[in-house]
Design a protein around this motif. Structure first.
Motif, PDB file in Angstrom:
ATOM      1  N   MET A  14       0.836  -1.207   0.000  1.00 14.16           N
ATOM      2  CA  MET A  14       0.000   0.000   0.000  1.00 14.16           C
ATOM      3  C   MET A  14       0.871   1.258   0.000  1.00 14.16           C
ATOM      4  O   MET A  14       0.576   2.225  -0.700  1.00 14.16           O
ATOM      5  CB  MET A  14      -0.942   0.007   1.208  1.00 14.16           C
ATOM      6  CG  MET A  14      -2.060  -0.988   1.104  1.00 14.16           C
ATOM      7  SD  MET A  14      -3.248  -0.877   2.471  1.00 14.16           S
ATOM      8  CE  MET A  14      -2.221  -1.125   3.898  1.00 14.16           C
ATOM      9  N   ALA A  15       1.955   1.233   0.785  1.00 11.21           N
ATOM     10  CA  ALA A  15       2.843   2.397   0.857  1.00 11.21           C
ATOM     11  C   ALA A  15       3.578   2.601  -0.469  1.00 11.21           C
ATOM     12  O   ALA A  15       3.666   3.726  -0.975  1.00 11.21           O
ATOM     13  CB  ALA A  15       3.839   2.221   1.998  1.00 11.21           C
ATOM     14  N   LYS A  16       4.089   1.514  -1.043  1.00 14.33           N
ATOM     15  CA  LYS A  16       4.827   1.608  -2.308  1.00 14.33           C
ATOM     16  C   LYS A  16       3.944   2.160  -3.427  1.00 14.33           C
ATOM     17  O   LYS A  16       4.386   2.970  -4.239  1.00 14.33           O
ATOM     18  CB  LYS A  16       5.362   0.228  -2.697  1.00 14.33           C
ATOM     19  CG  LYS A  16       6.139   0.222  -3.995  1.00 14.33           C
ATOM     20  CD  LYS A  16       6.608  -1.175  -4.352  1.00 14.33           C
ATOM     21  CE  LYS A  16       7.262  -1.161  -5.715  1.00 14.33           C
ATOM     22  NZ  LYS A  16       7.413  -2.479  -6.272  1.00 14.33           N
ATOM     23  N   ASP A  17       2.688   1.716  -3.462  1.00 16.93           N
ATOM     24  CA  ASP A  17       1.751   2.167  -4.489  1.00 16.93           C
ATOM     25  C   ASP A  17       1.023   3.456  -4.101  1.00 16.93           C
ATOM     26  O   ASP A  17       0.195   3.944  -4.874  1.00 16.93           O
ATOM     27  CB  ASP A  17       0.720   1.079  -4.788  1.00 16.93           C
ATOM     28  CG  ASP A  17       1.315  -0.110  -5.518  1.00 16.93           C
ATOM     29  OD1 ASP A  17       2.511  -0.065  -5.869  1.00 16.93           O
ATOM     30  OD2 ASP A  17       0.587  -1.096  -5.732  1.00 16.93           O
ATOM     31  N   SER A  18       1.302   3.969  -2.905  1.00 18.89           N
ATOM     32  CA  SER A  18       0.598   5.153  -2.378  1.00 18.89           C
ATOM     33  C   SER A  18      -0.913   4.984  -2.522  1.00 18.89           C
ATOM     34  O   SER A  18      -1.622   5.880  -2.977  1.00 18.89           O
ATOM     35  CB  SER A  18       1.055   6.426  -3.098  1.00 18.89           C
ATOM     36  OG  SER A  18       2.425   6.620  -2.916  1.00 18.89           O
TER      37      SER A  18
END
Length: 144
Positions: free
Chosen positions: A44-48
């Motif tokens: 989720m963080a990597k893909d914002s």
């Protein structure tokens, strides 16, 4: 690196939408391990994209009768009538979604994330409905 499935601490998991009960009236629940929650949080963080969730589906097929299928989906595209969303209750936002037929076959299971020499993957472990499974863990059989 192989991580053993014997020590899979599960995070507190809550039903966010559409709780289900089985024929005996018991809540149909799953657990999400710390590793799976952490990996979902990383994705989720990597893909914002805090809307991402891991969809787990069971279909006929595989070498043991049923097979697990996993994909990423957006929570905004889910069916409020058909899908149940489970979320780790630690503020991470890690979510797993299942339709009712899949949840019926997977209730009591854990969603884990494994890292092995052949690669890493989300995996279902400890499925109480499974009477046998294949060596790679992607298909299983149930007692009729």
């Amino acid at each position: 690196m192989f991580l053993s499935n014997t020590t899979l601490p599960a995070q507190a998991t809550v039903v966010k939408t559409n709780p289900r009960r089985d024929e005996e009236g018991h809540d149909m629940l799953i657990d999400i391990t710390e590793r799976a929650a952490q990996r979902l949080e990383e994705i989720m963080a990597k893909d914002s994209n805090p809307e991402l969730a891991l969809r787990v589906t069971v279909e006929s097929g595989g070498c043991h009768g049923f097979q697990y299928l996993m994909s990423l989906t957006k929570t905004s595209s889910l069916s409020p009538e058909d899908d149940t969303i489970f979320e780790v209750d630690n503020g991470s936002g890690a979510k797993v979604v299942m339709d009712e037929p899949s949840l019926e076959l997977l209730k009591g299971s854990k969603v884990d994330f494994t890292m092995e020499l052949i690669g890493s993957q989300f995996k279902i472990v400890g499925n109480p409905a499974a009477t046998s499974s294949c060596g790679c863990g992607t298909s299983f059989d149930i007692q009729a």
